[in-house]
Design an enzyme around this catalytic site. Structure first.
Site, PDB file in Angstrom:
ATOM      1  N   LYS A 199       0.808  -1.211  -0.115  1.00 62.48           N
ATOM      2  CA  LYS A 199      -0.118  -0.008  -0.394  1.00 62.48           C
ATOM      3  C   LYS A 199       0.367   1.559  -0.048  1.00 62.48           C
ATOM      4  CE  LYS A 199      -2.002  -0.625   4.199  1.00 62.48           C
ATOM      5  NZ  LYS A 199      -1.472  -1.744   4.468  1.00 62.48           N
ATOM      6  N   ARG A 236      -9.121   1.288   9.431  1.00 65.06           N
ATOM      7  CA  ARG A 236      -8.800  -0.119   9.179  1.00 65.06           C
ATOM      8  C   ARG A 236      -9.298  -0.696  10.183  1.00 65.06           C
ATOM      9  NH1 ARG A 236      -3.009   0.618   9.035  1.00 65.06           N
ATOM     10  NH2 ARG A 236      -1.362  -1.577   9.634  1.00 65.06           N
ATOM     11  N   ARG A 280      11.544  -6.263   4.237  1.00 61.79           N
ATOM     12  CA  ARG A 280      11.174  -4.519   4.232  1.00 61.79           C
ATOM     13  C   ARG A 280      12.087  -3.749   5.105  1.00 61.79           C
ATOM     14  NH1 ARG A 280       5.204  -2.370   4.932  1.00 61.79           N
ATOM     15  NH2 ARG A 280       5.588  -3.440   7.169  1.00 61.79           N
ATOM     16  N   ARG A 302      11.790  -2.239  11.186  1.00 60.73           N
ATOM     17  CA  ARG A 302      10.734  -1.882  11.797  1.00 60.73           C
ATOM     18  C   ARG A 302      10.817  -2.934  12.681  1.00 60.73           C
ATOM     19  NH1 ARG A 302       4.982  -0.206   8.418  1.00 60.73           N
ATOM     20  NH2 ARG A 302       4.320  -1.445  10.392  1.00 60.73           N
ATOM     21  N   ARG A 331       0.177  -9.446  13.245  1.00 65.16           N
ATOM     22  CA  ARG A 331      -0.940  -8.545  12.017  1.00 65.16           C
ATOM     23  C   ARG A 331      -1.611  -9.002  11.692  1.00 65.16           C
ATOM     24  NH1 ARG A 331       4.112  -5.253  10.006  1.00 65.16           N
ATOM     25  NH2 ARG A 331       3.152  -3.327   9.936  1.00 65.16           N
TER      26      ARG A 331
HETATM   27  P1  AMP Z   1       0.982   0.959   9.261  1.00 65.21           P
HETATM   28  O1  AMP Z   1       2.569   1.393   9.049  1.00 65.21           O
HETATM   29  O2  AMP Z   1       0.252   1.221   8.392  1.00 65.21           O
HETATM   30  O3  AMP Z   1       1.234  -0.951   9.328  1.00 65.21           O
HETATM   31  O4  AMP Z   1       0.681   0.983  11.081  1.00 65.21           O
HETATM   32  C1  AMP Z   1       1.787   0.437  12.194  1.00 65.21           C
HETATM   33  C2  AMP Z   1       0.581  -0.033  13.548  1.00 65.21           C
HETATM   34  O5  AMP Z   1       0.316   1.264  13.532  1.00 65.21           O
HETATM   35  C3  AMP Z   1      -0.300  -0.314  13.249  1.00 65.21           C
HETATM   36  O6  AMP Z   1       0.038  -2.200  13.462  1.00 65.21           O
HETATM   37  C4  AMP Z   1      -0.753  -0.135  14.444  1.00 65.21           C
HETATM   38  O7  AMP Z   1      -0.532  -0.442  15.652  1.00 65.21           O
HETATM   39  C5  AMP Z   1      -0.769   1.399  13.936  1.00 65.21           C
HETATM   40  N1  AMP Z   1      -1.833   1.785  13.439  1.00 65.21           N
HETATM   41  C6  AMP Z   1      -1.779   2.498  11.781  1.00 65.21           C
HETATM   42  N2  AMP Z   1      -2.874   3.105  11.738  1.00 65.21           N
HETATM   43  C7  AMP Z   1      -3.742   2.501  12.193  1.00 65.21           C
HETATM   44  C8  AMP Z   1      -5.438   2.337  12.116  1.00 65.21           C
HETATM   45  N3  AMP Z   1      -6.362   2.889  11.356  1.00 65.21           N
HETATM   46  N4  AMP Z   1      -6.125   2.281  12.755  1.00 65.21           N
HETATM   47  C9  AMP Z   1      -5.496   1.158  14.063  1.00 65.21           C
HETATM   48  N5  AMP Z   1      -4.021   1.354  14.368  1.00 65.21           N
HETATM   49  C10 AMP Z   1      -3.305   1.652  13.450  1.00 65.21           C
END
Ligand code: AMP
Length: 209
Positions: A13, A88, A123, A155, A166
């Protein structure tokens, strides 16, 4: 244009959002990037979010909705934006509706769980938001960001045991959003390809740009 990218963690994404963002001249808003920055700088929101984000759980809806509300009123969002990683959950999508924001397209990038696990192990990310993969999308020297030159890192939440949880969270909490947006007629799906440029071609075609 208002675009939402859906998909499992590691589906690509962020990478596709960056490309579309440059092409259309609209910002990408990644709640994950905003949260990681807040954790790093130790803001109040960052301290609240830390335990969730680092264990691979979702940060509570009210916190994330607050982040989005603050971000979408900024002037650079006036001509459109791309949401990467938001919404999400169904309540987050409902909050967006309640803000009067109706996405033009919701694009789901589909990748199998097995492939996701394989991808996450390679990654590498930069704090500027750019994302690379050791095999499929390496940076020029493999260690630094092509955009800003900073050192790439892994990460914490890309550790294999965290990736598994996740993915579970994605299937239970986020995947129902496909039905949510399909019912509104805005959902499009793209099969994530091995090569970034192949996924990009499908993405641009789907978006009609
Ligand atoms: P990402 O980089 O999008 O994978 O986000 C990393 C982490 O941030 C996720 O595993 C969640 O803990 C938190 N996070 C990001 N976006 C959201 C969201 N829309 N709702 C809840 N937690 C989020």
């Amino acid at each position: 244009m208002k675009i939402i990218f859906l998909g499992a963690p590691g589906a690509g994404k962020g990478t596709q959002a960056e490309i579309v963002s440059e092409r259309l001249g609209i910002p990408t808003i990644s709640t994950g990037t905003i949260i990681r920055e807040a954790i790093k700088t130790g803001t109040e929101m960052g301290m609240k979010a830390r335990k969730y984000a680092e264990s691979g759980a979702l940060v509570p809806d009210d916190v994330v909705i607050g982040i989005i509300k603050e971000r979408l009123v900024k002037p650079d969002c006036q001509n459109g934006f791309i949401l990467d990683g938001f919404p999400r959950t169904v309540p987050q999508a409902e909050a967006l509706d309640a803000m009067g924001i109706a996405p033009d397209v919701v694009l789901s990038i589909e990748v199998s769980d097995d492939k996701i696990v394989e991808r996450m192990s390679g990654r590498r990310v930069c704090e500027c938001g750019a994302s690379y993969h050791t095999l499929y999308n390496p940076s020029k020297d493999g260690a630094h960001c092509d955009k800003c030159g900073k050192e790439l890192t892994i990460r914490r939440d890309d550790a294999p045991e965290v990736v598994k949880s996740r993915l579970e969270t994605y299937h239970t909490m986020t995947e129902p959003l496909k039905d949510y947006y399909a019912a509104k007629g805005t959902l499009k799906c793209v099969e994530g390809q091995e090569r970034v440029e192949d996924t990009t071609a499908l993405t641009l075609k789907s978006l009609g740009i």
